[in-house]
Structure formats: C-alpha cells, structure tokens
Design a protein around this motif. Structure first.
Motif, PDB file in Angstrom:
ATOM      1  N   TYR A 108       0.888  -1.140   0.081  1.00  9.88           N
ATOM      2  CA  TYR A 108       0.006   0.074  -0.127  1.00  9.88           C
ATOM      3  C   TYR A 108       0.775   1.215   0.051  1.00  9.88           C
ATOM      4  O   TYR A 108       2.041   1.331   0.671  1.00  9.88           O
ATOM      5  CB  TYR A 108      -1.036   0.116   1.151  1.00  9.88           C
ATOM      6  CG  TYR A 108      -2.156  -0.824   1.047  1.00  9.88           C
ATOM      7  CD1 TYR A 108      -3.174  -0.523   0.551  1.00  9.88           C
ATOM      8  CD2 TYR A 108      -1.847  -2.275   1.813  1.00  9.88           C
ATOM      9  CE1 TYR A 108      -4.398  -1.407   0.309  1.00  9.88           C
ATOM     10  CE2 TYR A 108      -2.961  -3.132   1.313  1.00  9.88           C
ATOM     11  CZ  TYR A 108      -4.111  -2.737   0.867  1.00  9.88           C
ATOM     12  OH  TYR A 108      -5.179  -3.668   0.554  1.00  9.88           O
ATOM     13  N   GLU A 109       0.146   2.196  -0.759  1.00  8.95           N
ATOM     14  CA  GLU A 109       1.207   3.345  -1.006  1.00  8.95           C
ATOM     15  C   GLU A 109       2.420   3.422  -1.925  1.00  8.95           C
ATOM     16  O   GLU A 109       2.739   4.254  -2.549  1.00  8.95           O
ATOM     17  CB  GLU A 109       1.890   4.158   0.385  1.00  8.95           C
ATOM     18  CG  GLU A 109       0.920   4.199   1.325  1.00  8.95           C
ATOM     19  CD  GLU A 109       1.733   4.311   2.855  1.00  8.95           C
ATOM     20  OE1 GLU A 109       1.123   4.682   3.669  1.00  8.95           O
ATOM     21  OE2 GLU A 109       3.060   4.244   2.954  1.00  8.95           O
ATOM     22  N   GLU A 110       2.357   2.150  -2.622  1.00  5.68           N
ATOM     23  CA  GLU A 110       3.308   2.063  -3.784  1.00  5.68           C
ATOM     24  C   GLU A 110       2.616   2.062  -5.035  1.00  5.68           C
ATOM     25  O   GLU A 110       1.506   1.485  -5.017  1.00  5.68           O
ATOM     26  CB  GLU A 110       4.262   0.634  -3.658  1.00  5.68           C
ATOM     27  CG  GLU A 110       5.158   1.079  -2.297  1.00  5.68           C
ATOM     28  CD  GLU A 110       6.023  -0.402  -2.359  1.00  5.68           C
ATOM     29  OE1 GLU A 110       6.983  -0.189  -1.426  1.00  5.68           O
ATOM     30  OE2 GLU A 110       5.629  -1.251  -2.804  1.00  5.68           O
ATOM     31  N   ALA A 111       3.138   2.444  -6.052  1.00  2.92           N
ATOM     32  CA  ALA A 111       2.356   2.447  -7.295  1.00  2.92           C
ATOM     33  C   ALA A 111       2.748   1.017  -8.165  1.00  2.92           C
ATOM     34  O   ALA A 111       3.572   0.287  -7.819  1.00  2.92           O
ATOM     35  CB  ALA A 111       3.056   3.511  -8.406  1.00  2.92           C
ATOM     36  N   LEU A 112       1.596   0.773  -8.977  1.00  2.11           N
ATOM     37  CA  LEU A 112       1.539  -0.704  -9.602  1.00  2.11           C
ATOM     38  C   LEU A 112       2.671  -0.531 -10.881  1.00  2.11           C
ATOM     39  O   LEU A 112       3.037   0.694 -11.235  1.00  2.11           O
ATOM     40  CB  LEU A 112       0.538  -1.086 -10.236  1.00  2.11           C
ATOM     41  CG  LEU A 112      -0.814  -1.044  -9.274  1.00  2.11           C
ATOM     42  CD1 LEU A 112      -1.996  -1.408 -10.265  1.00  2.11           C
ATOM     43  CD2 LEU A 112      -0.460  -2.198  -8.291  1.00  2.11           C
ATOM     44  N   ASP A 113       3.168  -1.559 -11.226  1.00  6.19           N
ATOM     45  CA  ASP A 113       4.354  -1.559 -12.344  1.00  6.19           C
ATOM     46  C   ASP A 113       3.570  -1.087 -13.557  1.00  6.19           C
ATOM     47  O   ASP A 113       2.542  -1.870 -14.065  1.00  6.19           O
ATOM     48  CB  ASP A 113       4.853  -2.983 -12.556  1.00  6.19           C
ATOM     49  CG  ASP A 113       5.823  -3.007 -13.500  1.00  6.19           C
ATOM     50  OD1 ASP A 113       5.661  -3.130 -14.696  1.00  6.19           O
ATOM     51  OD2 ASP A 113       6.974  -2.649 -13.476  1.00  6.19           O
ATOM     52  N   ASP A 114       4.182  -0.152 -14.229  1.00  8.26           N
ATOM     53  CA  ASP A 114       3.481   0.598 -15.543  1.00  8.26           C
ATOM     54  C   ASP A 114       3.265  -0.666 -16.729  1.00  8.26           C
ATOM     55  O   ASP A 114       2.589  -0.554 -17.464  1.00  8.26           O
ATOM     56  CB  ASP A 114       4.213   1.516 -16.187  1.00  8.26           C
ATOM     57  CG  ASP A 114       4.168   2.842 -15.183  1.00  8.26           C
ATOM     58  OD1 ASP A 114       3.212   2.892 -14.459  1.00  8.26           O
ATOM     59  OD2 ASP A 114       5.019   3.570 -15.395  1.00  8.26           O
ATOM     60  N   VAL A 115       4.410  -1.601 -16.797  1.00  5.03           N
ATOM     61  CA  VAL A 115       4.317  -2.435 -17.943  1.00  5.03           C
ATOM     62  C   VAL A 115       3.285  -3.527 -17.600  1.00  5.03           C
ATOM     63  O   VAL A 115       2.480  -3.802 -18.333  1.00  5.03           O
ATOM     64  CB  VAL A 115       5.705  -3.255 -17.980  1.00  5.03           C
ATOM     65  CG1 VAL A 115       5.747  -4.503 -18.990  1.00  5.03           C
ATOM     66  CG2 VAL A 115       6.957  -2.394 -18.420  1.00  5.03           C
ATOM     67  N   VAL A 116       3.116  -4.187 -16.313  1.00  2.17           N
ATOM     68  CA  VAL A 116       2.040  -4.808 -15.956  1.00  2.17           C
ATOM     69  C   VAL A 116       0.737  -4.178 -16.266  1.00  2.17           C
ATOM     70  O   VAL A 116      -0.231  -4.835 -16.721  1.00  2.17           O
ATOM     71  CB  VAL A 116       2.207  -5.222 -14.536  1.00  2.17           C
ATOM     72  CG1 VAL A 116       1.216  -6.204 -14.002  1.00  2.17           C
ATOM     73  CG2 VAL A 116       3.621  -6.070 -14.067  1.00  2.17           C
ATOM     74  N   ILE A 117       0.543  -2.933 -15.824  1.00  6.73           N
ATOM     75  CA  ILE A 117      -0.907  -2.338 -15.985  1.00  6.73           C
ATOM     76  C   ILE A 117      -0.989  -2.008 -17.539  1.00  6.73           C
ATOM     77  O   ILE A 117      -2.131  -2.521 -17.890  1.00  6.73           O
ATOM     78  CB  ILE A 117      -0.615  -0.624 -15.579  1.00  6.73           C
ATOM     79  CG1 ILE A 117      -0.686  -0.880 -14.171  1.00  6.73           C
ATOM     80  CG2 ILE A 117      -1.903   0.090 -15.871  1.00  6.73           C
ATOM     81  CD1 ILE A 117      -0.471   0.355 -13.524  1.00  6.73           C
ATOM     82  N   ASN A 118      -0.201  -1.852 -18.500  1.00  2.15           N
ATOM     83  CA  ASN A 118      -0.329  -1.720 -19.597  1.00  2.15           C
ATOM     84  C   ASN A 118      -0.769  -3.264 -20.196  1.00  2.15           C
ATOM     85  O   ASN A 118      -1.473  -3.088 -21.289  1.00  2.15           O
ATOM     86  CB  ASN A 118       0.889  -1.116 -20.506  1.00  2.15           C
ATOM     87  CG  ASN A 118       1.219   0.418 -20.107  1.00  2.15           C
ATOM     88  OD1 ASN A 118       0.258   1.126 -19.879  1.00  2.15           O
ATOM     89  ND2 ASN A 118       2.346   0.780 -20.310  1.00  2.15           N
ATOM     90  N   ASN A 119      -0.109  -4.139 -20.094  1.00  2.26           N
ATOM     91  CA  ASN A 119      -0.368  -5.570 -20.423  1.00  2.26           C
ATOM     92  C   ASN A 119      -1.786  -5.799 -20.094  1.00  2.26           C
ATOM     93  O   ASN A 119      -2.333  -6.627 -20.714  1.00  2.26           O
ATOM     94  CB  ASN A 119       0.593  -6.491 -19.844  1.00  2.26           C
ATOM     95  CG  ASN A 119       1.932  -6.580 -20.744  1.00  2.26           C
ATOM     96  OD1 ASN A 119       2.030  -5.864 -21.981  1.00  2.26           O
ATOM     97  ND2 ASN A 119       2.869  -6.639 -19.939  1.00  2.26           N
ATOM     98  N   ALA A 120      -2.228  -5.720 -18.780  1.00  3.44           N
ATOM     99  CA  ALA A 120      -3.237  -5.959 -18.327  1.00  3.44           C
ATOM    100  C   ALA A 120      -4.472  -5.395 -19.116  1.00  3.44           C
ATOM    101  O   ALA A 120      -5.412  -5.759 -19.479  1.00  3.44           O
ATOM    102  CB  ALA A 120      -3.485  -5.809 -16.654  1.00  3.44           C
ATOM    103  N   VAL A 121      -4.413  -4.000 -19.152  1.00  5.63           N
ATOM    104  CA  VAL A 121      -5.409  -3.147 -19.915  1.00  5.63           C
ATOM    105  C   VAL A 121      -5.584  -3.532 -21.422  1.00  5.63           C
ATOM    106  O   VAL A 121      -6.666  -3.593 -21.741  1.00  5.63           O
ATOM    107  CB  VAL A 121      -4.921  -1.765 -19.515  1.00  5.63           C
ATOM    108  CG1 VAL A 121      -5.924  -0.852 -20.605  1.00  5.63           C
ATOM    109  CG2 VAL A 121      -5.152  -1.350 -18.184  1.00  5.63           C
TER     110      VAL A 121
END
Length: 247
Positions: free
Chosen positions: A167-180
């Motif tokens: 909590y308080e940390e950002a999700l990984d951008d690469v993982v986010i982009n792949n998931a979306v």
C-alpha cells in the motif's frame, strides 16, 4: 445453478479470446486466507492496533521493518499451498487456446504453478525478492533462509525486499499496460474471487469492451453491467464443472 453452469459452458465454448481477472477468493480454496478479513491485528511489541492494510504499507515497511517482515512471513507466505480447481481449469483453458491472459491481484504464484503461462501479477509475487541496493535476486526459499527476521543481502547487507506492491506504492507500468491491453481486447471476461474494492486494480474492468462478463464469487459484488452472468458459488467448484469435468 445447473442452468447457470450450462450458460457458462456455452459462453466459454463460443469465445476464443477469454481473459480472467481474479482476486484473493481464487486462492482461499488452496488454504490461503483473505488477509483483509482479519481486521485490527494487535502488535504487542508496538502496543498498537494496526489494520492489515497498514501492516503491508510502504510506511510501515520503512518505519518498522522487523515487524513488517514478521507479519509478512507469517501471514502472507504459504509455501505448502497448491493450485486448486480454479487454477487448474484456467491453465486448461489457456492450453486449449481460449484463455489469453490471467490478471491476478494475488501474490502466491499459484496460477504459474498450475501451468498458466501468461499471467500478469498486479501486486507482484512472493517468489521474487531483490536487494534494495545491489539488486541481487533471491527466490522465496533463498530469502527465507537468510539469517534474522529482516532479510539482509549476502553481498552488500542491504534489505532484501519482496517484489510485492505495498500500500502507498504504485503498480508496475508494464504490468498495467499489459493487463489493460488484454482486457480491452477480450471477447469474454471472467471475474472471480474478488470483491472489486481494491483500486486501481478493480478499475481495470472498465476497459472491457467485449460481449459478456461472468462473475464467479461467493458474495455479491456491485457490478452494474449488461450481459453479465453472476454465479454466487465456489469458484473452484464452478470452474471444475464448466471446464475440468466438461467433456
């Protein structure tokens, strides 16, 4: 219930681009409890009551590293856990070519253990650990075998941090982009074992533009979308009937 299982089977059979979005309920049938349900854990050493969210926050990790690792090792790591029917069914669907991705909020690695290859772990994994200073990698056993409650790197003596999103940390951008990308291109979205209350992950389903959504969860969740099949039952039992036992 049988009618809903039949409808689920038909939706799966008629879909060639399925994405699964899952949460803690996917792994509770493997003996991994949902830590969010154990509110107000008491820490005698600090003489203070903390919620689970506070105990796995970045602030707590920085301020109380020993207490963080004590809680983390005892409450968030389940080495003996094995994939249940939900994990096995999803692996079978991937092998058939129908399931294109698993997007999980869990950190236990059970999807990969079941055989699924394309897994996007929004909150990281207990099986990856890195020294905060030199970046040396430690698998789960190696991290747990380091001396002391706080794992210190054998090379530089800095803390070895689990590759999990606190909590308080950002999700990984690469993982986010792949998931979306996976969700937005899916024809059928299966949501399982999640209450859809943890953001930003829960907001990812808003990118779905496909035909149908299937929700498999013991409790009702707030999802006002058309073409949604809701099955309030065990995700392992449902996917067993729809995938593993369905010839």
């Amino acid at each position: 219930m049988n009618n809903k299982i039949e409808e689920l089977i038909q939706l799966i059979e008629n879909s060639d681009n399925i994405v699964f979005f899952g949460g803690a309920g996917t792994s509770t049938e493997s003996g991994i409890p949902d830590f969010r349900s154990s509110d107000g854990l008491f820490n005698e050493k600090l003489n203070k009551k903390f919620t689970p969210e506070q105990l796995v926050s970045h602030s707590f990790y920085i301020k109380y590293p020993e207490d963080f690792f004590s809680f983390y090792k005892s409450k968030l790591i389940y080495k003996e856990a094995k994939p249940n029917d939900a994990h096995l069914a999803l692996a079978k669907l991937e092998q058939s070519g129908k399931l294109k991705a698993v997007i999980t909020q869990n950190i236990d690695g059970l999807h990969q253990m079941a055989g699924t290859k394309n897994v996007f772990e929004l909150h990281g994994s207990v099986h990856r650990n890195y020294c905060e200073n030199c970046g040396k990698f430690y698998n789960l056993d190696e991290m747990l075998n380091l001396d002391g409650v706080i794992p210190y790197c054998e090379e530089c003596r800095s803390i070895v941090k689990p590759d999990v999103v606190l909590y308080e940390e950002a999700l990984d951008d690469v993982v986010i982009n792949n998931a979306v990308s996976a969700i937005s291109s899916a024809e059928l979205l299966i949501i399982g074992g999640t209450s859809l209350v943890v953001y930003p992950a829960a907001g990812f389903i808003n990118y779905f533009k496909g035909k149908n959504i299937i929700v498999i969860n013991r409790d009702n969740i707030n999802l006002s979308r058309s073409n949604t099949l809701v099955i309030n039952d065990s995700i392992g039992e449902v996917l067993n009937k729809a995938v593993l036992s369905n010839k």
